[in-house]
Motif scaffolding. Structure first.
Motif, short mmCIF file in Angstrom:
data_model
loop_
_atom_site.label_atom_id
_atom_site.label_comp_id
_atom_site.label_asym_id
_atom_site.label_seq_id
_atom_site.Cartn_x
_atom_site.Cartn_y
_atom_site.Cartn_z
N THR A 409 0.99 -1.41 -0.20
CA THR A 409 0.10 0.05 0.15
C THR A 409 0.90 1.11 0.12
O THR A 409 1.97 1.18 0.67
CB THR A 409 -0.99 0.11 1.26
OG1 THR A 409 -1.88 1.06 1.18
CG2 THR A 409 -0.43 0.03 2.74
N GLY A 433 -4.82 6.06 -0.68
CA GLY A 433 -4.94 4.79 0.18
C GLY A 433 -4.53 5.05 1.65
O GLY A 433 -4.14 5.84 1.84
N ASP A 434 -4.99 4.04 2.36
CA ASP A 434 -4.66 3.81 3.99
C ASP A 434 -3.24 3.54 4.08
O ASP A 434 -2.62 2.89 3.29
CB ASP A 434 -5.67 3.03 4.37
CG ASP A 434 -7.08 3.56 4.36
OD1 ASP A 434 -7.25 4.61 4.62
OD2 ASP A 434 -7.92 2.77 4.22
N VAL A 439 -4.32 -0.90 6.64
CA VAL A 439 -4.43 -2.17 5.80
C VAL A 439 -4.38 -3.45 6.37
O VAL A 439 -5.28 -4.48 6.30
CB VAL A 439 -3.73 -2.03 4.48
CG1 VAL A 439 -3.76 -3.24 3.75
CG2 VAL A 439 -4.07 -0.68 3.79
N TRP A 440 -3.41 -3.64 7.23
CA TRP A 440 -2.85 -4.68 7.74
C TRP A 440 -3.76 -5.29 9.07
O TRP A 440 -3.72 -6.38 9.39
CB TRP A 440 -1.44 -4.77 8.20
CG TRP A 440 -0.56 -5.02 7.12
CD1 TRP A 440 -0.52 -4.13 5.93
CD2 TRP A 440 0.36 -5.99 6.77
NE1 TRP A 440 0.66 -4.60 5.17
CE2 TRP A 440 1.05 -5.81 5.52
CE3 TRP A 440 0.77 -7.18 7.72
CZ2 TRP A 440 1.95 -6.50 4.76
CZ3 TRP A 440 1.59 -7.99 6.88
CH2 TRP A 440 2.19 -7.79 5.76
N ARG A 445 -8.02 -7.82 3.47
CA ARG A 445 -7.75 -6.43 2.61
C ARG A 445 -6.16 -6.74 2.29
O ARG A 445 -5.75 -6.16 1.21
CB ARG A 445 -7.90 -5.34 3.60
CG ARG A 445 -7.90 -4.07 2.76
CD ARG A 445 -8.16 -2.79 3.69
NE ARG A 445 -8.14 -1.62 2.88
CZ ARG A 445 -8.25 -0.35 3.14
NH1 ARG A 445 -8.54 -0.11 4.63
NH2 ARG A 445 -8.09 0.75 2.43
N VAL A 446 -5.17 -7.03 3.20
CA VAL A 446 -3.76 -7.25 2.75
C VAL A 446 -3.61 -8.14 1.65
O VAL A 446 -3.12 -7.81 0.73
CB VAL A 446 -3.18 -7.88 4.09
CG1 VAL A 446 -1.61 -8.47 3.72
CG2 VAL A 446 -3.28 -6.99 5.40
N HIS A 449 -4.67 -6.37 -1.49
CA HIS A 449 -3.48 -5.44 -1.96
C HIS A 449 -2.39 -6.19 -2.51
O HIS A 449 -1.79 -5.50 -3.35
CB HIS A 449 -3.41 -4.63 -0.87
CG HIS A 449 -4.06 -3.36 -0.37
ND1 HIS A 449 -3.49 -2.04 -0.22
CD2 HIS A 449 -5.29 -3.29 -0.16
CE1 HIS A 449 -4.54 -1.11 0.12
NE2 HIS A 449 -5.59 -1.70 0.07
#
Length: 547
Positions: A409, A433-434, A439-440, A445-446, A449
């Protein structure tokens, strides 16, 4: 209450506290799991027989000898905690056990990855908290052991009786479980565990000695200096794609994105006049330590540990890069992840090294990733390939593409090649993006990505080759599979390898080595180890025959 009574009460509280700490810490050290799958509450409901044995030694031995036992046991507890924490971390990241002989050198690399994923402050707090907790446990256990050696006679007799009963119960339960063939409720495990760790270190030492002998046997060119007549005068561009593993193509979570991407790249290349062939090769590493894969492919020797790699770097074993240089190519390394001195580069024999600071990127970094892959390839074209072409010299380039490196990310996007410039055009993407910590926090979501960055890398490569490939020969492969968080446990260690060229006969020749025509490897294709791929490349490019 008089002063004497108060003193006795304080001593009683100290004795109770010492016993509580002793039992709690020793139980935690003995029962703590050493594999991620062992983190289950039911597996901790076992009696380590070492606890009553150690307690009786502290209580019954003469005090001077008991102090020695206390020091020894504190050391053992520290080793247990340190090794088990190492096992949990390394198994989670690299799917193998922690090896103190090989892995202590990688602490700095671990810091780079953790700080890049979570941020320097969060990483520092996490590591500092872990170190402080470990130190507190060990110091508390040491105090408790020393305190137990100096109990009053009455407390000592009571403690001896309790621990003797526990010892007898433990032996009886262990014997009963062995006879019944059931999982042990009580067991002696510490000596076996530490013995296994010592044996692992001994095997590693023997492995390095064997590798030394292999290096001596393989010094110099195996069968004369290859001339690479089959691709004479053409650029050879070797590209390692970060974390591009077999799972990206075959895992049902990722194949719906990567399958069509590979088909699209194949069509794009075909329309530009290129043919392609693809296969698998087994990487010496997983989830990180990319340099082990680079060293393995380029040396033709299996380099699956830092110790082997360090020894390789000081050897006379000719790298594939050096072979091309000796055959008349200008050898170049494009390394956007290298931000510090790189003494190991001397082994490979590059004519030119373009590290992060040399590539001229003026845009913002994508967290740990210094620059997007499209800029890396654009800089290679302008800084290395075009000048060599103007001089009439073919290039042998080794390129590391790192956009698909954790923390994944933000996700880069392809732009028009004419607008790449100095990289500042990517600033908006780099700020989108975050952050990694957000994200983690979500495993799904990880994973999304991760595969999006692989998709970007493949799209970028397809676009670069179709625009700038000309008569070059491309060898594209993953360096390793990502961590088990992405692949799941027990995933294959294989990575895709693609051959791309306008020379269709050359591409077709790789079918004899198990490659399939096109950009998608066959699921049934063999998975030769990455060290064997150097011989394949030498053979197909006209420098000899594989075995």
């Amino acid at each position: 209450m008089n002063r004497t009574g108060t003193i006795h009460q304080i001593r009683g509280w100290r004795a109770a506290l010492a016993m509580t700490i002793f039992v709690a810490v020793s139980f935690f050290a003995c029962a703590m799991p050493d594999t991620p799958g062992g983190i289950q509450f039911t597996r901790t409901l076992r009696l380590p027989i070492e606890i009553p044995l150690l307690a009786l030694a502290l209580l019954l031995l003469p005090r001077r000898m008991a102090i020695g036992v206390a020091v020894l046991s504190t050391t053992v507890v520290f080793c247990l905690l340190f090794l088990k924490i190492g096992d949990l971390a390394v198994l989670s990241a690299f799917q193998r056990r922690f090896n103190p002989y090989l892995d202590l050198k990688m602490i700095f690399d671990g810091w780079n990855l953790l700080s890049g994923s979570l941020g320097a402050l969060t990483a520092a707090v996490s590591i500092g908290g872990a170190v402080a907790s470990l130190a507190a446990l060990v110091l508390a256990f040491s105090w408790a052991c020393i305190r137990i050696t100096n109990l009053s006679d009455q407390v000592r007799r009571t403690a001896v009786a309790v621990f003797a009963l526990l010892l007898v119960a433990g032996v009886v339960l262990q014997t009963a479980n062995v006879r019944a063939g059931s999982d042990p409720v009580a067991q002696l495990r510490v000596s076996d565990y530490l013995g296994e760790r010592l044996a692992l270190v001994a095997r590693s030492v023997a492995d390095i000695r064997a590798f030394e002998a292999e290096l001596h046997e393989e010094a110099g060119y195996p069968a004369g200096a290859p001339s690479f007549e089959r691709i004479k005068g053409r650029d050879l561009i070797l590209v390692f794609v970060e974390s591009y593993g077999r799972s990206a193509i075959e895992d049902p979570r990722y194949s719906p994105m990567i399958g069509p991407r590979l088909e699209g790249v194949e069509l794009q290349l075909s329309e530009a006049g290129f043919a392609s062939a693809s296969g698998w090769t087994r990487s010496p590493t997983v989830a990180g330590l990319s340099w082990l894969a680079h060293g393995t492919l380029l040396s033709g020797l299996w380099t699956d540990s830092q110790a082997r790699y360090d020894r390789l770097m000081t050897s006379d074993r000719p790298s594939l890069n050096r072979m091309f240089r000796d055959a008349g190519w200008r050898t170049v390394a494009i390394m956007p992840a290298i931000t510090m001195d790189w003494p190991e580069a001397a082994y490979y024999g590059y004519d030119e090294i373009l590290a992060a600071k040399d590539l001229g990127y003026r845009g913002k970094p994508f967290n740990w990733v210094t620059m997007p892959d499209q800029y890396t390839l654009s800089a290679f074209e302008s800084l290395a390939r075009s000048p060599a072409r103007d001089a009439g010299v073919p290039v042998m380039a080794e390129i590391a593409l790192i956009s698909s490196h954790a923390p994944w990310t933000p996700i880069p996007r392809l732009v028009d090649w004419s607008s790449v410039g100095d990289g500042s055009t990517f600033d908006g993407q780099a700020e989108s993006g975050d952050p990694p910590a957000v994200v983690w926090a979500d495993q799904d979501r990880v994973r999304r990505h991760y595969i999006a960055t692989i998709d970007y890398a493949l799209e970028t490569l397809g676009s670069y080759i179709s625009h700038f490939g000309r008569d070059a020969v491309f060898v594209i492969l993953g360096d390793h599979q990502p961590a088990a968080l992405i692949t799941g446990p027990d995933a294959s260690r294989s990575v895709p390898i693609h051959i791309v060229s306008r020379d269709r006969a050359l591409v077709d020749s790789f079918k004899a080595d198990g490659f399939s025509i096109g950009m998608t490897p066959s699921p049934q294709a063999p998975e030769p180890s990455m060290d064997r791929m150097r011989d394949v490349l030498i053979s197909r490019f006209g420098g000899g025959q594989t075995e």
